[in-house]
Design a protein around this motif. Structure first.
Motif, PDB file in Angstrom:
ATOM      1  N   ARG A  72      50.023 -16.072  63.936  1.00  0.00           N
ATOM      2  CA  ARG A  72      49.588 -14.746  64.411  1.00  0.00           C
ATOM      3  C   ARG A  72      49.955 -14.572  65.892  1.00  0.00           C
ATOM      4  NH1 ARG A  72      46.836 -12.388  68.432  1.00  0.00           N
ATOM      5  NH2 ARG A  72      45.267 -14.025  68.343  1.00  0.00           N
ATOM      6  N   GLN A 114      53.565 -12.702  66.592  1.00  0.00           N
ATOM      7  CA  GLN A 114      53.427 -11.281  66.939  1.00  0.00           C
ATOM      8  C   GLN A 114      54.306 -10.893  68.126  1.00  0.00           C
ATOM      9  OE1 GLN A 114      49.307 -10.704  68.042  1.00  0.00           O
ATOM     10  NE2 GLN A 114      49.611 -11.450  70.112  1.00  0.00           N
ATOM     11  N   PHE A 170      45.401  -7.672  60.690  1.00  0.00           N
ATOM     12  CA  PHE A 170      45.329  -6.357  60.036  1.00  0.00           C
ATOM     13  C   PHE A 170      45.242  -5.321  61.153  1.00  0.00           C
ATOM     14  CE2 PHE A 170      44.170  -9.395  56.858  1.00  0.00           C
ATOM     15  CZ  PHE A 170      44.786  -8.903  55.718  1.00  0.00           C
ATOM     16  N   VAL A 171      46.412  -5.068  61.738  1.00  0.00           N
ATOM     17  CA  VAL A 171      46.517  -4.124  62.853  1.00  0.00           C
ATOM     18  C   VAL A 171      47.555  -3.081  62.475  1.00  0.00           C
ATOM     19  CG1 VAL A 171      45.833  -5.830  64.588  1.00  0.00           C
ATOM     20  CG2 VAL A 171      48.245  -5.593  64.011  1.00  0.00           C
ATOM     21  N   SER A 172      47.728  -2.081  63.346  1.00  0.00           N
ATOM     22  CA  SER A 172      48.706  -1.046  63.028  1.00  0.00           C
ATOM     23  C   SER A 172      50.115  -1.646  63.012  1.00  0.00           C
ATOM     24  CB  SER A 172      48.617   0.063  64.081  1.00  0.00           C
ATOM     25  OG  SER A 172      49.809   0.796  64.071  1.00  0.00           O
ATOM     26  N   LYS A 218      52.712  -0.161  63.341  1.00  0.00           N
ATOM     27  CA  LYS A 218      53.515   0.489  64.394  1.00  0.00           C
ATOM     28  C   LYS A 218      53.310  -0.242  65.715  1.00  0.00           C
ATOM     29  CE  LYS A 218      53.336   5.093  62.420  1.00  0.00           C
ATOM     30  NZ  LYS A 218      52.243   6.061  62.333  1.00  0.00           N
ATOM     31  N   SER A 219      52.078  -0.701  65.975  1.00  0.00           N
ATOM     32  CA  SER A 219      51.799  -1.419  67.227  1.00  0.00           C
ATOM     33  C   SER A 219      52.398  -2.825  67.201  1.00  0.00           C
ATOM     34  CB  SER A 219      50.295  -1.556  67.463  1.00  0.00           C
ATOM     35  OG  SER A 219      49.709  -0.308  67.672  1.00  0.00           O
ATOM     36  N   VAL A 220      52.225  -3.513  66.071  1.00  0.00           N
ATOM     37  CA  VAL A 220      52.691  -4.905  65.983  1.00  0.00           C
ATOM     38  C   VAL A 220      53.431  -5.099  64.647  1.00  0.00           C
ATOM     39  CG1 VAL A 220      52.014  -7.330  66.239  1.00  0.00           C
ATOM     40  CG2 VAL A 220      50.559  -5.566  67.238  1.00  0.00           C
ATOM     41  N   ASN A 246      39.409  -3.289  64.268  1.00  0.00           N
ATOM     42  CA  ASN A 246      38.521  -2.141  64.009  1.00  0.00           C
ATOM     43  C   ASN A 246      38.060  -2.153  62.550  1.00  0.00           C
ATOM     44  OD1 ASN A 246      40.843  -1.449  62.627  1.00  0.00           O
ATOM     45  ND2 ASN A 246      41.471   0.142  64.060  1.00  0.00           N
ATOM     46  N   LYS A 301      38.973  -0.275  60.058  1.00  0.00           N
ATOM     47  CA  LYS A 301      40.071  -0.222  59.081  1.00  0.00           C
ATOM     48  C   LYS A 301      40.614  -1.640  58.835  1.00  0.00           C
ATOM     49  CE  LYS A 301      44.326   1.805  57.684  1.00  0.00           C
ATOM     50  NZ  LYS A 301      45.229   2.915  57.648  1.00  0.00           N
ATOM     51  N   GLY A 302      40.753  -2.398  59.909  1.00  0.00           N
ATOM     52  CA  GLY A 302      41.206  -3.789  59.781  1.00  0.00           C
ATOM     53  C   GLY A 302      40.236  -4.598  58.930  1.00  0.00           C
ATOM     54  N   ASN A 351      45.426  -2.935  74.757  1.00  0.00           N
ATOM     55  CA  ASN A 351      45.592  -3.715  73.535  1.00  0.00           C
ATOM     56  C   ASN A 351      45.182  -2.935  72.288  1.00  0.00           C
ATOM     57  OD1 ASN A 351      46.239  -6.088  72.124  1.00  0.00           O
ATOM     58  ND2 ASN A 351      44.126  -6.764  72.139  1.00  0.00           N
ATOM     59  N   ARG A 410      43.477   0.294  72.533  1.00  0.00           N
ATOM     60  CA  ARG A 410      43.286   1.708  72.867  1.00  0.00           C
ATOM     61  C   ARG A 410      41.835   2.163  72.816  1.00  0.00           C
ATOM     62  NH1 ARG A 410      48.464   4.519  69.914  1.00  0.00           N
ATOM     63  NH2 ARG A 410      49.864   2.779  70.234  1.00  0.00           N
TER      64      ARG A 410
HETATM   65  N1  COA Z   1      45.427  -1.717  60.388  1.00  0.00           N
HETATM   66  C1  COA Z   1      46.453  -0.934  60.022  1.00  0.00           C
HETATM   67  N2  COA Z   1      46.610   0.334  60.440  1.00  0.00           N
HETATM   68  C2  COA Z   1      45.668   0.824  61.269  1.00  0.00           C
HETATM   69  C3  COA Z   1      44.570   0.056  61.674  1.00  0.00           C
HETATM   70  C4  COA Z   1      44.478  -1.258  61.208  1.00  0.00           C
HETATM   71  N3  COA Z   1      43.486  -2.058  61.581  1.00  0.00           N
HETATM   72  N4  COA Z   1      43.801   0.820  62.464  1.00  0.00           N
HETATM   73  C5  COA Z   1      44.394   2.012  62.562  1.00  0.00           C
HETATM   74  N5  COA Z   1      45.516   2.028  61.827  1.00  0.00           N
HETATM   75  C6  COA Z   1      46.473   3.113  61.638  1.00  0.00           C
HETATM   76  C7  COA Z   1      45.817   4.423  61.284  1.00  0.00           C
HETATM   77  O1  COA Z   1      45.607   4.513  59.910  1.00  0.00           O
HETATM   78  C8  COA Z   1      46.821   5.427  61.791  1.00  0.00           C
HETATM   79  O2  COA Z   1      47.916   5.491  60.882  1.00  0.00           O
HETATM   80  P1  COA Z   1      48.826   6.821  60.709  1.00  0.00           P
HETATM   81  O3  COA Z   1      49.491   7.033  62.042  1.00  0.00           O
HETATM   82  O4  COA Z   1      49.779   6.447  59.628  1.00  0.00           O
HETATM   83  O5  COA Z   1      47.834   7.887  60.350  1.00  0.00           O
HETATM   84  C9  COA Z   1      47.332   4.773  63.057  1.00  0.00           C
HETATM   85  O6  COA Z   1      47.119   3.369  62.898  1.00  0.00           O
HETATM   86  C10 COA Z   1      46.628   5.273  64.306  1.00  0.00           C
HETATM   87  O7  COA Z   1      45.232   5.140  64.127  1.00  0.00           O
HETATM   88  P2  COA Z   1      44.210   5.215  65.339  1.00  0.00           P
HETATM   89  O8  COA Z   1      42.838   4.925  64.843  1.00  0.00           O
HETATM   90  O9  COA Z   1      44.434   6.493  66.107  1.00  0.00           O
HETATM   91  O10 COA Z   1      44.646   3.976  66.182  1.00  0.00           O
HETATM   92  P3  COA Z   1      45.323   3.898  67.625  1.00  0.00           P
HETATM   93  O11 COA Z   1      46.646   4.553  67.639  1.00  0.00           O
HETATM   94  O12 COA Z   1      44.316   4.255  68.639  1.00  0.00           O
HETATM   95  O13 COA Z   1      45.597   2.298  67.671  1.00  0.00           O
HETATM   96  C11 COA Z   1      44.925   0.119  66.936  1.00  0.00           C
HETATM   97  C12 COA Z   1      44.515   1.394  67.611  1.00  0.00           C
HETATM   98  C13 COA Z   1      43.806  -0.889  67.148  1.00  0.00           C
HETATM   99  C14 COA Z   1      45.149   0.350  65.462  1.00  0.00           C
HETATM  100  C15 COA Z   1      46.255  -0.406  67.534  1.00  0.00           C
HETATM  101  O14 COA Z   1      46.196  -0.314  68.938  1.00  0.00           O
HETATM  102  C16 COA Z   1      46.548  -1.823  67.119  1.00  0.00           C
HETATM  103  O15 COA Z   1      46.854  -2.100  65.974  1.00  0.00           O
HETATM  104  N6  COA Z   1      46.492  -2.781  68.047  1.00  0.00           N
HETATM  105  C17 COA Z   1      46.710  -4.165  67.732  1.00  0.00           C
HETATM  106  C18 COA Z   1      46.809  -4.943  68.946  1.00  0.00           C
HETATM  107  C19 COA Z   1      47.110  -6.384  68.681  1.00  0.00           C
HETATM  108  O16 COA Z   1      47.304  -6.853  67.576  1.00  0.00           O
HETATM  109  N7  COA Z   1      47.171  -7.114  69.783  1.00  0.00           N
HETATM  110  C20 COA Z   1      47.460  -8.470  69.770  1.00  0.00           C
HETATM  111  C21 COA Z   1      46.317  -9.313  69.417  1.00  0.00           C
HETATM  112  S1  COA Z   1      45.040  -9.478  70.603  1.00  0.00           S
END
Ligand code: COA
Ligand code: ZN
Length: 300
Positions: free
Chosen positions: A14, A18, A49-51, A53-55, A81, A83-84, A110, A112
């Motif tokens: 992880r 990542q 279980f994160v976005s 798009k972010s990772v 969060n 959803k995760g 990290n 948001r």
């Molecule tokens: N898993 C998968 N998708 C997720 C999610 C999760 N846990 N939480 C939110 N999403 C999706 C939403 O469904 C939404 O999807 P869409 O654009 O297709 O509708 C999108 O992400 C945006 O959702 P939102 O609640 O507005 O999230 P955000 O844009 O404010 O991002 C996080 C917040 C937490 C989801 C994002 O910043 C993230 O994944 N960060 C991970 C950071 C990480 O892994 N760091 C390293 C480890 S410490």
């Protein structure tokens, strides 16, 4: 529990993957995790279980859990969060890890959310987790220093830890996300943590950015900590924390612990094979400094 036993949680699949420029396939991720299971690493962080798009590197974590249902190691995943949490629940993840940064700016970058919002979301998750019998622990990230805010006061770490434990977190991982702590600071914070909280619920996570990873592990051991994150071949880094390099290498930590008379239950020869695989798959992992010595000692 054997008194001199130290639990190792390998976070390479992880925290390590990542941040790689190269995205591994699910099969490649699975082969690395399987190599760690073969080496009897007791705990492994499989993914997040994160976005996606972010990772992007963590996409498909649910499929990894489906393939690993007979694992002999205890497997975990990061969740930011609700959803995760829901996604991890449906993937039957044995241990989930929330992440809250002691630094507000780091938390915003990290996941948001402000630290306060993140604690609120974490409390909601922990409440549902309790109702559903899920094991949820929490990382306290940037516990010593933040790339944006500089030094972090111990009071912030105490306060976040206390709130998360009260809300039902099973364990708290105190993380030096960017590898900026020194052994004296580690010892001071962890001694203070040990006097406030149950040692059995605390563990530490160090990055080796400034070559102090092993010294920091030792400093935490002297404060009574008996559980550590480490990363195979020193893979690691946070995409949202500038300057963070790899975690302290699992093979270095295990070698140091075994030399000091602690037991980890890990098979060193197979651990080196897992490190070789991490290096081969990523093309960037350096491997721990102790790797050549372990190869000489255990493989010849
Ligand atoms: N898993 C998968 N998708 C997720 C999610 C999760 N846990 N939480 C939110 N999403 C999706 C939403 O469904 C939404 O999807 P869409 O654009 O297709 O509708 C999108 O992400 C945006 O959702 P939102 O609640 O507005 O999230 P955000 O844009 O404010 O991002 C996080 C917040 C937490 C989801 C994002 O910043 C993230 O994944 N960060 C991970 C950071 C990480 O892994 N760091 C390293 C480890 S410490
Ligand atoms: Zn980390």
């Amino acid at each position: 529990m054997v008194p001199n036993y130290i639990t190792i949680n390998d976070v390479g699949p992880r925290d390590g993957l990542q941040n790689q420029p190269k995205l591994l396939t699910k099969e490649q991720r699975l082969s690395l995790i399987s190599a760690l299971i073969d080496a009897k690493v007791p705990e492994i962080e499989v993914g997040a279980f994160v976005s996606p798009k972010s990772v992007p590197a963590m996409a498909g974590t649910a499929e990894l859990f489906a393939a690993l249902e007979n694992s002999t190691s205890l497997l975990s995943a990061l969740i930011p969060n609700m959803k995760g949490f829901e996604l991890a629940m449906s993937a039957q993840v044995p241990v989930m890890s929330l992440v809250v940064a002691a630094s507000n700016t780091m938390n915003l970058k990290n996941i948001r959310m402000s630290t306060e919002d993140s604690i609120r979301v974490s409390k909601d998750v922990l409440k549902v987790a309790k109702e559903q019998g899920a094991n949820v622990q929490a990382y306290v990230a940037t516990a010593w220093a933040c790339p944006f805010e500089g030094k972090i006061g111990a009071d912030s770490v105490f306060s976040v830890t206390e709130k998360l434990l009260q809300a039902g977190a099973s364990n708290i991982v105190i993380a030096d996300t960017i590898g900026a702590a020194n052994p004296l600071e580690v010892n001071q914070l962890m001694e203070a943590m040990a006097s406030r909280f149950d040692l059995a619920q605390l563990s530490c996570h160090f990055h080796d950015t400034r070559a102090m990873g092993l010294a920091n592990v030792y400093a935490a051991i002297t404060a009574g900590i008996r559980k550590f994150d480490a990363s195979i071949a020193g893979l690691g880094g946070c995409p949202f924390a500038p300057g963070a390099s790899g975690n302290v290498a699992t093979e270095d930590v295990v070698m140091m612990l075994e030399q000091m008379g602690f037991s980890t239950g890990i098979d060193m020869a197979l651990l080196v094979k897992a490190a070789d695989l991490a290096i081969e798959l990523t093309g960037t992992a350096k491997g721990g400094n102790a790797k050549p010595w372990i190869e000489n000692y255990y493989l010849n």
